[in-house]
Design an enzyme around this catalytic site. Structure first.
Site: not given
Length: 302
Positions: A100, A102, A197
């Site tokens: 997917r 991101n 992140d």
């Protein structure tokens, strides 16, 4: 000056991500990936609104007009903020249900970059770049969890990470076809016990990185030296972006429950959006994705 931390959102996101400041509209966007929702907040009016999308969403980016670029599970779309309709911009073929989209950002030349990731963190992801004419290029592959995408102030360095490597790599970059194929590790986050992140770059060229696994936000110099380490407002900070009239407010998204079992907050404020003021630094305006008229085939969904 002591830091001032404010909780901005009224409700918690399941998977808060992709904070993005629109300097023209003085508006902050962010997403709830699991709830399939794009949020907007205008501080001057203390006003919020949202748009629902049909699948999990990884990131958003600015584009000309009353619209956003949105990275959904299967591809890149343009979201009309007036009607809520979606127009496809790039759908990789054949569709691979094991990955997917991101983290995504627009580079200094107006091209949109976005990484895919393995749904179960397998090394199946790729980093795509899409230009104004609709052409796409694969810049990297073998990615498990794509994150920390951002650019130096002059655009000549691209930063990118596979979070499970616990390192951010720096690529020589520019307006040409491809970045450096042999990037260097510029930031090692393993000593801080977390993978990187989301990340952003300030006006000094330093990187601000959400250390999601330890509830910290770090500022690193372009050489990779730790300059500052602060406590995040909650235990799972997911991404950061500078905003506000003078770009001095650091907005922080966070996670309540990522839906994968990898990240579940134990903090009462998990999933909320926060603003941190008093850092003494400012960010950079985010670039807009430049679209040439009639470059993309028309394929619209409601």
């Amino acid at each position: 000056m002591a830091l001032q931390v404010s909780r901005i959102s009224a409700t918690a996101a399941q998977l808060g991500e992709s904070p993005l400041w629109d300097a023209e509209r003085q508006r902050l966007y962010w997403v709830d990936g699991v709830a399939r929702r794009v949020h907007a907040y205008e501080p001057a009016r203390d006003d919020t609104r949202h748009w629902d999308v049909p699948s999990m969403i990884g990131s958003v980016a600015l584009v000309q007009g009353d619209a956003l670029v949105v990275a959904l599970v299967d591809g890149i779309y343009q979201l009309d903020l007036g009607s809520g309709s979606l127009t496809s911009l790039f759908l990789p073929e054949p569709r691979d249900i094991r990955v997917r989209f991101n983290d995504g950002k627009v580079d200094r030349w107006g091209r949109f970059l976005c990484g895919t990731m393995g749904v179960y963190a397998e090394p199946l992801g790729q980093l795509f770049r899409m230009d104004a004419a609709g052409a796409h290029t694969v810049l990297a592959d073998g990615i498990r969890i794509s994150n920390a995408l951002c650019f130096s102030p002059d655009g000549r360095t691209m930063y990118f990470a596979d979070s499970l490597d616990r390192a951010i790599r720096a690529y020589r970059y520019g307006p040409g076809d491809k970045p450096d194929r042999e990037p260097r590790i510029v930031i090692d986050t393993a000593p801080y016990h977390s993978g990187p992140d989301g990340a952003t770059v300030d006006c000094d060229g330093c990187l601000w990185v959400a250390l999601v696994q330890v509830g910290k936000i770090a500022r690193f110099t372009p050489e990779g030296t730790l300059d500052r380490l602060i406590d995040a407002p909650t235990d799972l900070p997911s991404s950061v972006a500078f905003g506000g009239p003078d770009l001095s407010t650091l907005y922080v998204t966070s996670i309540k429950d990522s839906g994968s079992g990898r990240a579940v907050s134990r903090h009462p404020d998990g999933g909320f959006l926060f603003a941190i003021e008093g850092l003494g630094v400012t960010g950079l305006p985010e670039a807009q994705f430049r679209v040439q008229p009639n470059s993309f085939p028309t394929r619209t969904t409601s």
